[in-house]
Motif scaffolding. Structure first.
Motif, short mmCIF file in Angstrom:
data_model
loop_
_atom_site.label_atom_id
_atom_site.label_comp_id
_atom_site.label_asym_id
_atom_site.label_seq_id
_atom_site.Cartn_x
_atom_site.Cartn_y
_atom_site.Cartn_z
N LEU A 80 -37.34 66.43 36.08
CA LEU A 80 -37.21 65.14 35.94
C LEU A 80 -35.93 64.94 35.08
N ARG A 81 -35.63 65.88 34.35
CA ARG A 81 -34.18 65.74 33.43
C ARG A 81 -33.33 66.22 34.38
N THR A 82 -33.24 67.54 35.01
CA THR A 82 -32.29 68.08 35.73
C THR A 82 -31.86 67.20 37.05
N LYS A 83 -32.75 66.46 37.55
CA LYS A 83 -32.37 65.55 38.78
C LYS A 83 -31.66 64.22 38.26
N ASN A 84 -31.68 64.00 37.05
CA ASN A 84 -31.20 62.96 36.65
C ASN A 84 -30.24 62.91 35.41
N SER A 85 -29.51 64.20 35.08
CA SER A 85 -28.54 64.27 34.16
C SER A 85 -27.71 65.58 34.51
N ASP A 86 -26.63 65.62 34.02
CA ASP A 86 -25.66 66.98 34.14
C ASP A 86 -25.77 67.58 32.80
N GLY A 87 -25.40 68.64 32.65
CA GLY A 87 -25.12 69.23 31.34
C GLY A 87 -25.46 70.68 31.21
N ILE A 88 -25.56 71.21 30.11
CA ILE A 88 -25.88 72.70 29.88
C ILE A 88 -26.76 72.85 28.81
N THR A 89 -27.63 74.00 28.92
CA THR A 89 -28.57 74.08 27.94
C THR A 89 -28.21 75.67 27.59
N MET A 90 -28.75 76.00 26.22
CA MET A 90 -28.58 77.15 25.87
C MET A 90 -29.58 77.57 24.64
N VAL A 91 -29.73 78.88 24.25
CA VAL A 91 -30.32 79.33 23.14
C VAL A 91 -29.74 79.95 22.25
N LEU A 92 -29.73 79.66 21.15
CA LEU A 92 -28.95 80.12 20.10
C LEU A 92 -29.65 80.65 18.80
N GLU A 93 -29.31 81.76 18.08
CA GLU A 93 -29.83 82.39 17.12
C GLU A 93 -29.36 81.54 15.69
N GLY A 94 -30.02 81.00 14.78
CA GLY A 94 -29.33 80.52 13.79
C GLY A 94 -29.08 81.57 12.78
N VAL A 95 -28.51 81.30 11.39
CA VAL A 95 -28.36 82.13 10.48
C VAL A 95 -29.07 81.60 9.34
N ASP A 96 -29.24 82.61 8.26
CA ASP A 96 -30.14 82.06 7.02
C ASP A 96 -29.24 81.31 6.02
N ARG A 97 -29.84 80.84 5.03
CA ARG A 97 -29.11 80.23 3.98
C ARG A 97 -28.09 81.08 3.21
N SER A 98 -28.17 82.30 3.25
CA SER A 98 -27.25 83.11 2.46
C SER A 98 -25.92 83.55 3.36
N HIS A 99 -25.89 83.02 4.65
CA HIS A 99 -24.81 83.30 5.30
C HIS A 99 -23.69 82.99 4.86
N LYS A 100 -22.34 83.63 4.94
CA LYS A 100 -21.35 83.17 4.63
C LYS A 100 -20.37 83.30 5.71
N ALA A 101 -19.10 82.70 5.71
CA ALA A 101 -18.56 82.55 7.13
C ALA A 101 -17.79 83.83 7.37
N THR A 102 -17.57 84.79 6.35
CA THR A 102 -16.92 86.12 6.46
C THR A 102 -18.20 86.97 7.11
N ASP A 103 -19.31 86.70 7.28
CA ASP A 103 -20.25 87.64 7.70
C ASP A 103 -19.90 87.98 9.32
N VAL A 104 -19.30 86.96 10.00
CA VAL A 104 -19.04 87.25 11.47
C VAL A 104 -18.06 88.24 11.45
N LEU A 105 -17.15 88.84 10.54
CA LEU A 105 -16.01 89.83 10.67
C LEU A 105 -16.81 91.16 10.63
N ALA A 106 -18.12 91.32 10.13
CA ALA A 106 -18.75 92.59 9.89
C ALA A 106 -19.20 93.15 11.33
#
Length: 106
Positions: A80-106
């Motif tokens: 019902l959605r895919t025949k009536n719209s275009d787009g992308i869908t994905m799954v993404l893991e979140g981060v916890d509240r203690s996450h710091k921007a520099t954590d992605v460098l580890a």
């Protein structure tokens, strides 16, 4: 860890199929503890522009989001959605509240 189903939909053809999809999707989310956290609001642009409509659905974990997406109940309404719209869908893991921007460098 919290996971998110994210969609960026464009060219949505509002009509009976999309109305039916919207009327039925909440029931497909409930068994997987999924709930909308972003849906249908217009953004206030601070930098650049975004094409499409952003939808974010939160789930407690990866198994729940994949269980929902692959469930017979959701697969039954997905066209019902895919025949009536275009787009992308994905799954993404979140981060916890203690996450710091520099954590992605580890």
């Amino acid at each position: 860890m919290t996971h998110y189903a994210i969609a960026n939909l464009q060219n949505v053809q509002l009509g009976a199929d999309i109305a039916d999809y919207l009327a039925r999707i909440d029931a497909t989310l409930a068994p997987y503890d999924g709930h909308f956290i972003i849906h249908g609001k217009q953004p206030e642009y601070l930098e650049g522009e975004w094409a499409g409509t952003l939808i974010v659905i939160e789930f407690p974990d990866r198994a729940s989001v994949l269980g929902w997406y692959e469930s017979p109940a959701y697969q039954a309404i997905l066209p019902l959605r895919t025949k009536n719209s275009d787009g992308i869908t994905m799954v993404l893991e979140g981060v916890d509240r203690s996450h710091k921007a520099t954590d992605v460098l580890a």
